[in-house]
Design a protein around this motif. Structure first.
Motif, PDB file in Angstrom:
ATOM      1  N   ILE A  24      -3.622  -1.537  -5.652  1.00 49.83           N
ATOM      2  CA  ILE A  24      -2.321  -1.101  -5.140  1.00 49.83           C
ATOM      3  C   ILE A  24      -1.328  -2.210  -5.459  1.00 49.83           C
ATOM      4  O   ILE A  24      -1.518  -3.367  -5.068  1.00 49.83           O
ATOM      5  CB  ILE A  24      -2.390  -0.845  -3.619  1.00 49.83           C
ATOM      6  N   VAL A  25      -0.261  -1.860  -6.200  1.00 51.79           N
ATOM      7  CA  VAL A  25       0.603  -2.874  -6.805  1.00 51.79           C
ATOM      8  C   VAL A  25       2.070  -2.619  -6.497  1.00 51.79           C
ATOM      9  O   VAL A  25       2.533  -1.468  -6.531  1.00 51.79           O
ATOM     10  CB  VAL A  25       0.426  -2.876  -8.350  1.00 51.79           C
ATOM     11  N   SER A  33      -1.439  -5.698  -3.463  1.00 48.60           N
ATOM     12  CA  SER A  33      -1.593  -5.740  -2.004  1.00 48.60           C
ATOM     13  C   SER A  33      -2.953  -5.260  -1.530  1.00 48.60           C
ATOM     14  O   SER A  33      -3.307  -5.436  -0.357  1.00 48.60           O
ATOM     15  CB  SER A  33      -0.501  -4.907  -1.333  1.00 48.60           C
ATOM     16  N   GLY A  34      -3.714  -4.652  -2.428  1.00 52.34           N
ATOM     17  CA  GLY A  34      -5.040  -4.190  -2.038  1.00 52.34           C
ATOM     18  C   GLY A  34      -5.860  -3.786  -3.240  1.00 52.34           C
ATOM     19  O   GLY A  34      -5.317  -3.336  -4.250  1.00 52.34           O
ATOM     20  N   VAL A  35      -7.175  -3.970  -3.126  1.00 48.59           N
ATOM     21  CA  VAL A  35      -8.109  -3.558  -4.177  1.00 48.59           C
ATOM     22  C   VAL A  35      -9.239  -2.794  -3.514  1.00 48.59           C
ATOM     23  O   VAL A  35      -9.857  -3.285  -2.562  1.00 48.59           O
ATOM     24  CB  VAL A  35      -8.666  -4.779  -4.942  1.00 48.59           C
ATOM     25  N   GLY A  51       1.543  10.672   0.003  1.00 46.21           N
ATOM     26  CA  GLY A  51       1.280   9.264  -0.292  1.00 46.21           C
ATOM     27  C   GLY A  51       0.112   8.663   0.464  1.00 46.21           C
ATOM     28  O   GLY A  51      -0.097   7.450   0.410  1.00 46.21           O
ATOM     29  N   LYS A  52      -0.684   9.495   1.133  1.00 46.04           N
ATOM     30  CA  LYS A  52      -1.764   8.956   1.955  1.00 46.04           C
ATOM     31  C   LYS A  52      -3.077   8.766   1.208  1.00 46.04           C
ATOM     32  O   LYS A  52      -3.833   7.831   1.495  1.00 46.04           O
ATOM     33  CB  LYS A  52      -1.995   9.861   3.163  1.00 46.04           C
ATOM     34  N   LEU A  53      -3.372   9.661   0.261  1.00 49.10           N
ATOM     35  CA  LEU A  53      -4.673   9.653  -0.400  1.00 49.10           C
ATOM     36  C   LEU A  53      -4.537   9.522  -1.914  1.00 49.10           C
ATOM     37  O   LEU A  53      -3.622  10.083  -2.521  1.00 49.10           O
ATOM     38  CB  LEU A  53      -5.453  10.934  -0.088  1.00 49.10           C
ATOM     39  N   ALA A  54      -5.462   8.790  -2.513  1.00 52.63           N
ATOM     40  CA  ALA A  54      -5.591   8.753  -3.967  1.00 52.63           C
ATOM     41  C   ALA A  54      -6.917   9.400  -4.345  1.00 52.63           C
ATOM     42  O   ALA A  54      -7.915   9.269  -3.624  1.00 52.63           O
ATOM     43  CB  ALA A  54      -5.543   7.317  -4.479  1.00 52.63           C
ATOM     44  N   VAL A  70     -12.245   9.520  -3.050  1.00 58.66           N
ATOM     45  CA  VAL A  70     -11.082   9.849  -2.222  1.00 58.66           C
ATOM     46  C   VAL A  70     -10.748   8.586  -1.439  1.00 58.66           C
ATOM     47  O   VAL A  70     -11.562   8.102  -0.643  1.00 58.66           O
ATOM     48  CB  VAL A  70     -11.376  11.021  -1.276  1.00 58.66           C
ATOM     49  N   ILE A  71      -9.551   8.036  -1.659  1.00 62.24           N
ATOM     50  CA  ILE A  71      -9.193   6.723  -1.123  1.00 62.24           C
ATOM     51  C   ILE A  71      -8.030   6.817  -0.144  1.00 62.24           C
ATOM     52  O   ILE A  71      -7.001   7.436  -0.452  1.00 62.24           O
ATOM     53  CB  ILE A  71      -8.848   5.762  -2.279  1.00 62.24           C
ATOM     54  N   ASP A  72      -8.212   6.223   1.022  1.00 57.93           N
ATOM     55  CA  ASP A  72      -7.161   6.093   2.022  1.00 57.93           C
ATOM     56  C   ASP A  72      -6.314   4.882   1.630  1.00 57.93           C
ATOM     57  O   ASP A  72      -6.784   3.745   1.690  1.00 57.93           O
ATOM     58  CB  ASP A  72      -7.788   5.897   3.410  1.00 57.93           C
ATOM     59  N   LEU A  73      -5.068   5.131   1.226  1.00 60.38           N
ATOM     60  CA  LEU A  73      -4.253   4.041   0.692  1.00 60.38           C
ATOM     61  C   LEU A  73      -3.744   3.098   1.780  1.00 60.38           C
ATOM     62  O   LEU A  73      -3.589   1.900   1.543  1.00 60.38           O
ATOM     63  CB  LEU A  73      -3.084   4.613  -0.105  1.00 60.38           C
ATOM     64  N   ALA A  74      -3.479   3.623   2.966  1.00 57.34           N
ATOM     65  CA  ALA A  74      -3.019   2.754   4.055  1.00 57.34           C
ATOM     66  C   ALA A  74      -4.139   1.827   4.531  1.00 57.34           C
ATOM     67  O   ALA A  74      -3.932   0.627   4.730  1.00 57.34           O
ATOM     68  CB  ALA A  74      -2.493   3.591   5.212  1.00 57.34           C
TER      69      ALA A  74
END
Length: 312
Positions: A24-25, A33-35, A51-54, A70-74
């Protein structure tokens, strides 16, 4: 200045194939900010409209992949890994109406995953080799897929019953891979990875209108600028970005970027493009006014698929 504020606030996600991660860039500061770990060989990514899930296709490396992450971005974590067995080599991905369309290269098909039910709720067989990338038309009435091993494009349209999808198989050049639709929705372009050309289809008639010879060594991706002025083509084997004037169908510029340029992402405000230079482990930032590289981002090893995070 709402457009500028949106652009400055935007975050992007980048897949690092060699690291098997999603980063996350902040594209302005370059800060990661996150990997988040994914499956092996993540290739393409889409983000939900809130914008919640990738959603990530885990293509695999030497061993074929068979899953979606399925990734939780927050929370910056993988919520679940969806087992697509017996389908293998999921690659292309596209979100439409809250559902995730994906290609399964080895299975010669397109599938659709419903995040609400956590199930694959549709499969469409192409019968073509190497069904690689997938996207829907602007009104979601047509599905396009490039079949890199059969030298064809599959176009699915709804039957009169509104449920069944019918396929038209369109022969194009050798190794169609990258794909995009012009911002006006009228033309579909696919870049051939094995003959250096681009086929242009009329979206409505599903027929090839013309072919452009770009002389690339291995075209990988093609993306239109938001104003429809240029088409950007990454030449993975040639180490170049090819910029094509859409109206004249002529090459405007060829730019040496480095080893293995692949994924392309347009800035939400239309001022920049981001090109993943996988072999050199960075993302080149292209100013679309001057057509010059103005910087780079470093997110990990083997960057490729990228997407914007809405609402940030």
């Amino acid at each position: 200045m709402p457009i500028l504020i949106l652009a400055l606030a935007a975050q992007m996600v980048v897949l690092n194939k060699e690291d098997a991660t999603l980063a996350i860039v902040d594209p302005v500061s370059g800060k990661v900010s996150g990997v988040v770990p994914t499956g092996e060989g993540p290739h393409e990514v889409e983000v939900s409209t809130d914008g919640k899930l990738a959603f990530v296709t885990n293509y695999g490396a030497r061993t074929p992949g068979n899953s979606l992450s399925v990734i939780d971005l927050a929370a910056k974590k993988e919520l679940r890994r969806v087992d697509l067995s017996p389908m293998q080599r999921p690659h292309g991905i596209w979100m439409a109406e809250g559902k995730v369309w994906f290609s399964a290269e080895s299975a010669k098909l397109i599938g659709r995953y419903d995040p609400q039910s956590n199930k694959v709720d549709m499969l469409l067989g192409t019968g073509q080799n190497g069904t690689h990338m997938v996207m829907l038309s602007r009104d979601n009435s047509k599905i396009f897929a490039t079949n890199l091993g059969s030298d064809t494009v599959s176009v699915f349209t709804h039957a009169p019953d509104g449920v069944t999808w019918n396929q038209t198989v369109v022969p194009v050049g050798r190794g169609p891979e990258g794909l995009d639709i012009t911002p006006d929705g009228r033309e579909f372009w696919t870049a051939h990875s094995r003959d250096g050309a681009v086929s242009i289809l009329d979206v409505e008639t599903r027929q090839v209108k013309s072919t452009i010879d770009l002389g690339t060594k291995r075209s990988n991706r093609i993306k239109f600028t938001l104003d429809g002025k240029y088409a950007l083509v990454s030449d993975l084997a040639g180490g170049e970005l090819v910029i094509v004037d859409v109206a004249s169908k002529k090459i405007v510029k060829k730019m040496a970027l480095g080893k293995m340029p692949e994924g392309i992402l347009m800035d939400p405000n239309g001022q920049r493009a981001y090109i993943a230079v996988a072999g050199d482990n960075h993302i080149a930032i292209l100013d679309l006014t001057s057509l010059t590289v103005t910087g780079k981002l470093e997110t990990g090893r083997g960057p490729d698929g990228m997407a914007w995070v809405p609402g940030h």
